[in-house]
Design an enzyme around this catalytic site. Structure first.
Site, PDB file in Angstrom:
ATOM      1  N   TYR A  60      45.431  39.999  26.087  1.00 48.74           N
ATOM      2  CA  TYR A  60      45.389  40.948  27.215  1.00 48.74           C
ATOM      3  C   TYR A  60      44.703  42.240  26.758  1.00 48.74           C
ATOM      4  O   TYR A  60      43.808  42.757  27.421  1.00 48.74           O
ATOM      5  CB  TYR A  60      46.819  41.231  27.692  1.00 48.74           C
ATOM      6  CG  TYR A  60      46.893  42.225  28.834  1.00 48.74           C
ATOM      7  CD1 TYR A  60      46.601  41.845  30.134  1.00 48.74           C
ATOM      8  CD2 TYR A  60      47.256  43.562  28.599  1.00 48.74           C
ATOM      9  CE1 TYR A  60      46.662  42.761  31.176  1.00 48.74           C
ATOM     10  CE2 TYR A  60      47.322  44.473  29.635  1.00 48.74           C
ATOM     11  CZ  TYR A  60      47.031  44.064  30.927  1.00 48.74           C
ATOM     12  OH  TYR A  60      47.084  44.982  31.968  1.00 48.74           O
ATOM     13  N   LYS A 109      40.998  44.056  27.914  1.00 49.43           N
ATOM     14  CA  LYS A 109      40.925  45.410  28.465  1.00 49.43           C
ATOM     15  C   LYS A 109      40.057  46.306  27.568  1.00 49.43           C
ATOM     16  O   LYS A 109      39.386  47.213  28.058  1.00 49.43           O
ATOM     17  CB  LYS A 109      42.329  45.995  28.636  1.00 49.43           C
ATOM     18  CG  LYS A 109      43.189  45.229  29.664  1.00 49.43           C
ATOM     19  CD  LYS A 109      42.655  45.344  31.075  1.00 49.43           C
ATOM     20  CE  LYS A 109      43.568  44.719  32.127  1.00 49.43           C
ATOM     21  NZ  LYS A 109      43.074  44.850  33.496  1.00 49.43           N
TER      22      LYS A 109
HETATM   23  N1  LIG Z   1      51.584  46.815  35.731  1.00 50.35           N
HETATM   24  C1  LIG Z   1      51.195  47.540  34.674  1.00 50.35           C
HETATM   25  O1  LIG Z   1      52.015  48.119  33.923  1.00 50.35           O
HETATM   26  C2  LIG Z   1      49.719  47.713  34.378  1.00 50.35           C
HETATM   27  C3  LIG Z   1      49.341  48.604  33.375  1.00 50.35           C
HETATM   28  C4  LIG Z   1      47.991  48.778  33.083  1.00 50.35           C
HETATM   29  C5  LIG Z   1      47.049  48.054  33.795  1.00 50.35           C
HETATM   30  N2  LIG Z   1      47.437  47.168  34.771  1.00 50.35           N
HETATM   31  C6  LIG Z   1      46.396  46.453  35.504  1.00 50.35           C
HETATM   32  O2  LIG Z   1      46.558  46.722  36.880  1.00 50.35           O
HETATM   33  C7  LIG Z   1      45.995  45.643  37.649  1.00 50.35           C
HETATM   34  C8  LIG Z   1      47.002  45.211  38.701  1.00 50.35           C
HETATM   35  O3  LIG Z   1      48.130  44.657  38.036  1.00 50.35           O
HETATM   36  P1  LIG Z   1      49.598  44.619  38.663  1.00 50.35           P
HETATM   37  O4  LIG Z   1      50.502  45.227  37.683  1.00 50.35           O
HETATM   38  O5  LIG Z   1      49.596  45.104  40.065  1.00 50.35           O
HETATM   39  O6  LIG Z   1      49.906  43.042  38.612  1.00 50.35           O
HETATM   40  P2  LIG Z   1      49.975  41.959  39.783  1.00 50.35           P
HETATM   41  O7  LIG Z   1      51.016  42.323  40.770  1.00 50.35           O
HETATM   42  O8  LIG Z   1      50.118  40.636  39.095  1.00 50.35           O
HETATM   43  O9  LIG Z   1      48.557  42.070  40.462  1.00 50.35           O
HETATM   44  C9  LIG Z   1      47.423  41.444  39.937  1.00 50.35           C
HETATM   45  C10 LIG Z   1      46.560  40.981  41.076  1.00 50.35           C
HETATM   46  O10 LIG Z   1      45.462  40.243  40.504  1.00 50.35           O
HETATM   47  C11 LIG Z   1      45.341  39.031  41.229  1.00 50.35           C
HETATM   48  N3  LIG Z   1      44.783  37.950  40.429  1.00 50.35           N
HETATM   49  C12 LIG Z   1      45.261  37.416  39.281  1.00 50.35           C
HETATM   50  N4  LIG Z   1      44.502  36.363  38.921  1.00 50.35           N
HETATM   51  C13 LIG Z   1      43.541  36.243  39.857  1.00 50.35           C
HETATM   52  C14 LIG Z   1      42.474  35.343  40.057  1.00 50.35           C
HETATM   53  N5  LIG Z   1      42.246  34.315  39.217  1.00 50.35           N
HETATM   54  N6  LIG Z   1      41.673  35.517  41.118  1.00 50.35           N
HETATM   55  C15 LIG Z   1      41.888  36.524  41.993  1.00 50.35           C
HETATM   56  N7  LIG Z   1      42.899  37.395  41.883  1.00 50.35           N
HETATM   57  C16 LIG Z   1      43.711  37.254  40.820  1.00 50.35           C
HETATM   58  C17 LIG Z   1      46.761  38.668  41.641  1.00 50.35           C
HETATM   59  O11 LIG Z   1      46.705  37.771  42.716  1.00 50.35           O
HETATM   60  P3  LIG Z   1      47.986  36.887  43.117  1.00 50.35           P
HETATM   61  O12 LIG Z   1      48.846  37.800  43.938  1.00 50.35           O
HETATM   62  O13 LIG Z   1      47.396  35.756  43.872  1.00 50.35           O
HETATM   63  O14 LIG Z   1      48.632  36.467  41.844  1.00 50.35           O
HETATM   64  C18 LIG Z   1      47.311  40.034  42.006  1.00 50.35           C
HETATM   65  O15 LIG Z   1      47.001  40.343  43.340  1.00 50.35           O
HETATM   66  C19 LIG Z   1      45.653  44.562  36.627  1.00 50.35           C
HETATM   67  O16 LIG Z   1      44.272  44.610  36.325  1.00 50.35           O
HETATM   68  C20 LIG Z   1      46.467  44.932  35.410  1.00 50.35           C
HETATM   69  O17 LIG Z   1      45.890  44.457  34.203  1.00 50.35           O
HETATM   70  C21 LIG Z   1      48.751  46.999  35.089  1.00 50.35           C
END
Ligand SMILES: NC(=O)c1ccc[n+]([C@@H]2O[C@H](COP(=O)([O-])OP(=O)(O)OC[C@H]3O[C@@H](n4cnc5c(N)ncnc54)[C@H](OP(=O)(O)O)[C@@H]3O)[C@@H](O)[C@H]2O)c1
Length: 309
Positions: free
Chosen positions: A218, A222
């Site tokens: 991961y 990034k």
């Molecule tokens: N949460 C944290 O602490 C955190 C911290 C730093 C960065 N981020 C980044 O923030 C972003 C959003 O993450 P989140 O925390 O909101 O997690 P999340 O709820 O899992 O959201 C991720 C989104 O990406 C979509 N996705 C995953 N695989 C995909 C694919 N093959 N094709 C199309 N869409 C896909 C998911 O779709 P589905 O709903 O269909 O699964 C979901 O809508 C990510 O890039 C993550 O790396 C998160």
């Protein structure tokens, strides 16, 4: 002026994490008065859950004219669109299919965007973290590497010229391409950095040892986004499209940790409760990156309401 010309800063994920716990809410410089997205067309990937969903809702409250939700599940995307249309009558909401595991799907999305009369802002939010090793069937690459880096890179490279052509307000307000990164990229070790050839070395099941491999994979995906954003910023002038990378902060109640189970799940839940941002708080970091920050962030990382050149 581009921040690429400034001396590099040296943040670490730990420093970003500590800073985040004291800066969960957006500062008033971002929220009062909040920016308006009236007359803007905005595309969000991964908009049917987590931070992407909260950001779609927030944009609707900020009067966005046209919202395009690019999602993996059309059913879930349509439910979100219906929810938004019920409350926000002046916002047009479209749902486009996007499976980032497939290059065909990425290219189909770009073709659809190319037929739009207008596209001003793109936020590439879709991403994932897997604990177990999985490959994307259509490409054979490890899934996290495929989605977080390879397909995100392809989508950005293909959408950049589309944004440049379709942004209706280039003169006063350039197009925006914001990619969602993570401070965990700052600490990635990238042990395969000298592998030849490099690309297949990200997808070796034999070197996958569970949790540590999963967090390294991961992190490295990034980390590669930092390089991608720098390169993209060289391909376009900030007067046409501003390209930057945003860190939403450690955020709870999203699907990112969905693979965790047992003790790990409980630990994650406790840490989330104590220090994490909510998806609603995290959504403001995207507003900060796409609307409050300007050309000084071209090629840069925006984290905790600050710019890291
Ligand atoms: N949460 C944290 O602490 C955190 C911290 C730093 C960065 N981020 C980044 O923030 C972003 C959003 O993450 P989140 O925390 O909101 O997690 P999340 O709820 O899992 O959201 C991720 C989104 O990406 C979509 N996705 C995953 N695989 C995909 C694919 N093959 N094709 C199309 N869409 C896909 C998911 O779709 P589905 O709903 O269909 O699964 C979901 O809508 C990510 O890039 C993550 O790396 C998160």
């Amino acid at each position: 002026m581009s921040s690429i010309t400034l001396n590099p800063s040296e943040p670490s994920s730990f420093k970003c994490f500590v800073r985040m716990s004291t800066t969960k809410n957006a500062p008033t410089t971002v929220t009062s008065p909040p920016p308006s997205f009236a007359r803007k067309t905005v595309l969000i990937t991964g908009a049917s859950s987590g931070i992407g969903l909260s950001f779609a809702r927030l944009l609707a409250t900020l009067q966005v004219s046209h919202l395009i939700l690019a999602v993996r599940s059309m059913q879930r995307g349509s439910e979100v669109a219906a929810e938004l249309k019920k409350t926000f009558h002046n916002t047009k909401v479209d749902v486009y299919p996007l499976d980032m595991s497939s290059y065909d799907s990425v290219q189909d999305l770009v073709r659809r965007c190319d037929r739009l009369p207008q596209l001003d802002i793109v936020i590439l939010n879709a991403g994932l973290a897997n604990i177990d090793y999985k490959t994307s069937p259509s490409t054979g690459h490890e899934e996290v590497f495929q989605v977080n880096y390879l397909s995100t890179a392809l989508l950005s490279i293909l959408l950049l010229p589309v944004l440049r052509r379709k942004c209706k307000d280039n003169r006063n307000s350039p197009g925006r391409l914001t990619i969602v990164g993570s401070a965990l990229g700052l600490d990635a070790k990238f042990p395969n950095r000298n592998a030849v050839p490099l690309l297949p070395s990200f997808s070796k099941p034999s070197t996958w040892t569970g949790l540590s491999s999963s967090s390294e994979q991961y992190g490295v995906t990034k980390l590669l986004l930092f390089v991608l954003v720098l390169r993209l910023a060289e391909m376009v002038r900030p007067e046409e499209v501003i390209v930057n990378l945003v860190e939403p902060g450690f955020t709870g109640s999203t699907g990112l940790g969905r693979g965790a189970s047992g003790v790990l799940k409980s630990v994650v839940a406790i840490v989330h409760k104590l220090v994490a941002r909510s998806p609603e708080q995290a959504a403001w970091t995207y507003v900060d990156a796409i609307a409050m920050r300007g050309a000084e962030t071209h090629g840069s990382f925006v984290c905790n309401w600050e710019i890291y050149p």
